[in-house]
Write an enzyme that holds these catalytic residues in place. Structure first.
Site, PDB file in Angstrom:
ATOM      1  N   LYS A  68      18.920  -4.185  26.354  1.00 62.43           N
ATOM      2  CA  LYS A  68      20.001  -4.853  26.583  1.00 62.43           C
ATOM      3  C   LYS A  68      21.088  -3.604  27.193  1.00 62.43           C
ATOM      4  O   LYS A  68      21.747  -4.098  27.836  1.00 62.43           O
ATOM      5  CB  LYS A  68      20.487  -5.493  25.567  1.00 62.43           C
ATOM      6  CG  LYS A  68      19.927  -6.802  25.218  1.00 62.43           C
ATOM      7  CD  LYS A  68      20.474  -7.823  24.484  1.00 62.43           C
ATOM      8  CE  LYS A  68      19.691  -9.001  24.536  1.00 62.43           C
ATOM      9  NZ  LYS A  68      18.553  -9.047  23.602  1.00 62.43           N
TER      10      LYS A  68
HETATM   11  C1  PLP Z   1      17.503  -9.938  23.657  1.00 61.20           C
HETATM   12  C2  PLP Z   1      16.311  -9.581  23.434  1.00 61.20           C
HETATM   13  C3  PLP Z   1      15.079 -10.347  23.818  1.00 61.20           C
HETATM   14  C4  PLP Z   1      15.333 -11.490  24.581  1.00 61.20           C
HETATM   15  O1  PLP Z   1      15.672 -11.181  25.982  1.00 61.20           O
HETATM   16  P1  PLP Z   1      15.850 -12.406  26.903  1.00 61.20           P
HETATM   17  O2  PLP Z   1      16.650 -11.929  27.982  1.00 61.20           O
HETATM   18  O3  PLP Z   1      16.650 -13.438  26.267  1.00 61.20           O
HETATM   19  O4  PLP Z   1      14.647 -13.055  27.248  1.00 61.20           O
HETATM   20  C5  PLP Z   1      13.835  -9.748  23.688  1.00 61.20           C
HETATM   21  N1  PLP Z   1      13.681  -8.541  22.697  1.00 61.20           N
HETATM   22  C6  PLP Z   1      14.826  -7.945  22.173  1.00 61.20           C
HETATM   23  C7  PLP Z   1      14.520  -6.689  21.506  1.00 61.20           C
HETATM   24  C8  PLP Z   1      16.004  -8.301  22.564  1.00 61.20           C
HETATM   25  O5  PLP Z   1      16.993  -7.592  22.307  1.00 61.20           O
END
Ligand code: PLP
Length: 461
Positions: free
Chosen positions: A110
């Site tokens: 993220k």
């Molecule tokens: C947020 C997150 C996801 C999911 O991401 P999306 O964009 O909602 O599909 C998967 N793995 C981790 C570690 C995350 O922090």
């Protein structure tokens, strides 16, 4: 490039408007008016992740910023990564690799999207001489990435709601140990959905804001986050095989943001074989791809908490773009009744995705087993989210051609309990995480069931 809503009633928006607004006024999600097309030969001549970003990002920002302005922003956007190339590709065997996207300051992918968002938030605020409140709820990694990305910008104050729930201790500490006067981690005694309700109320109410102050959304529906993620798909494909053969990407997903970025990259011209939509036992997406049944169920807690969702917000973008050929009336109609009525498409429309998408739902037991198997067979340690994507590849192996890349979305050190249960002893913890472990936690305990959170924001604004 201008943007419009999937539901047809909020159109001709600039990049800056979409950035600062988040969700469209009609409740829909913003989409670019067309898919910009890349020149793969030009991309092949680029050397670094930043070079790729400097090529991709301006395709979406030209309604608000000159190329030079954007390039200047991008020189300073991604910071505190422990990998000098930002991401890393680790080969498991000849046809299978892991794309590590967790080398940023909060050890989850993220950081890519939220650092880009924060950089553009700040540019806009400084240009307009305004301030902003970031207000959001988190089930795990969004909150820490948003706090970290915004903490150095004096024009932004972050108020992040942390629900009771099963996020890991390290995930919580990443938010409560920042110790900056513009960061407010709020322990809200309720579920993630309770916190989400408070955030929704806040975006309607807005009475805690000062005059002409922005209220910013950092959840994955913000288009700028998708742009940041599109960049790493292009860069990963470039590094993996210079676009010489279409790749499969297996993506562990909840809200469908990361999958949609992969789809967007393919619409822009990235060669792509299959996208594997890998979910935990919160399987709304799998039920849709398998049985044409998009219906909301209760959330169940899993060992991959950042994917524990009941609906996948970004999925509306795929419904709109792929299935409905951008017919906003039809999209608006489907979503006006959802979730009371579940979404089921006409059979011939629903089949459109079969050539590009595969899906699988992996339960906790299989996730543990997968972590173990990888560790024993190749010495590779993965976190539970990544293991969901890895196990989906194993399960779907017969249906895959070409090489496959598993997206590793979090560093395994974020989930020590899961590792211990899988019998894996992890020795290398990233410096960014080590720093967090021994720091004093500072947070604010507030109820999500009365007005106290809004009062608190007002008092500290
Ligand atoms: C947020 C997150 C996801 C999911 O991401 P999306 O964009 O909602 O599909 C998967 N793995 C981790 C570690 C995350 O922090």
């Amino acid at each position: 490039m201008l943007f419009h809503s999937t539901r047809g009633n909020d159109n001709n928006k600039t990049f800056e408007e979409v950035l600062m607004q988040g969700l469209a006024d009609d409740g829909g999600l913003f989409m670019p008016d067309s898919w910009p097309q890349v020149d793969l030969d030009h991309l092949k001549s680029l050397k670094s992740f930043i070079d790729v970003a400097k090529y991709i990002v301006p395709m979406y920002t030209d309604s608000s910023f000159s190329k030079d302005e954007v390039h200047e922003v991008l020189e300073n956007t991604w910071h505190d990564f422990e990998e000098k190339d930002y991401l890393k590709i680790v080969d498991i065997n000849k046809s299978l690799s892991v794309l590590e996207l967790f080398h940023g300051p909060t050890a989850a992918f993220k950081d890519f999207g939220l650092q880009l968002a924060a950089a553009f938030f700040n540019k806009t605020l400084v240009d307009q001489n305004k301030t902003a409140i970031v207000f959001g709820a988190t089930s795990g990694d969004t909150g820490s990435a948003a706090i970290d990305a915004c903490k150095e910008f004096r024009a932004i104050k972050s108020f992040i709601l942390i629900p009771d729930g099963n996020m890991s201790e390290i995930q919580r500490k990443q938010m409560t140990t920042v110790d900056k006067s513009n960061v407010f981690p709020i322990l809200a005694s309720g579920t993630f959905d309770d916190c989400q309700d408070v955030v929704k109320k806040g975006f309607k109410d807005r009475s805690f804001l000062k005059d002409s102050q922005y209220l910013l959304a950092v959840n994955s529906i913000n288009w700028v986050r998708i742009i940041g993620q599109i960049c790493y798909y292009f860069y990963a494909a470039l590094k993996a095989n210079e676009f010489s053969k279409p790749l499969n990407f297996s993506v562990p997903t909840g809200n469908f943001g990361n999958v949609f970025a992969c789809y967007a990259a393919s619409k822009m011209g990235m060669p792509l074989s299959k996208i594997i939509v890998a979910v935990n036992s919160n399987d709304i997406l799998h039920r849709f791809f398998k049985d044409n049944d998009y219906s909301k169920n209760k959330v169940s807690e899993t060992i991959s908490p950042s994917m524990d969702i009941s609906v996948a917000s970004n999925f509306e973008r795929l419904i709109y773009d792929l299935y409905l050929d951008r017919d906003s009336d039809k999209c608006s109609n489907l979503y006006s009744k959802f979730p009371t009525e579940s979404i089921r498409l006409d059979e011939d429309i629903w089949k459109k995705s079969a050539s590009l998408f595969l899906s699988y739902s992996i339960d906790d037991n299989s996730t543990f087993k997968c972590m173990k198997t990888y560790f024993e067979n190749s010495g590779y340690i993965m976190d539970p989210h990544t293991a969901v994507a890895a196990d989906a590849v194993t399960k779907l192996n017969d249906r895959l051609e070409n090489n496959t890349i598993i997206l590793a979305t979090a560093h395994p050190a974020k989930f020590p309990n899961a590792l211990e249960k899988a019998g894996i002893n992890l020795t290398n913890v990233p410096k960014n995480l080590q720093k967090v472990l021994n720091k004093k936690e500072i947070s604010f305990k507030l109820s999500p069931f009365d007005n106290s959170i809004f009062e608190f924001i007002k008092d500290n604004n």
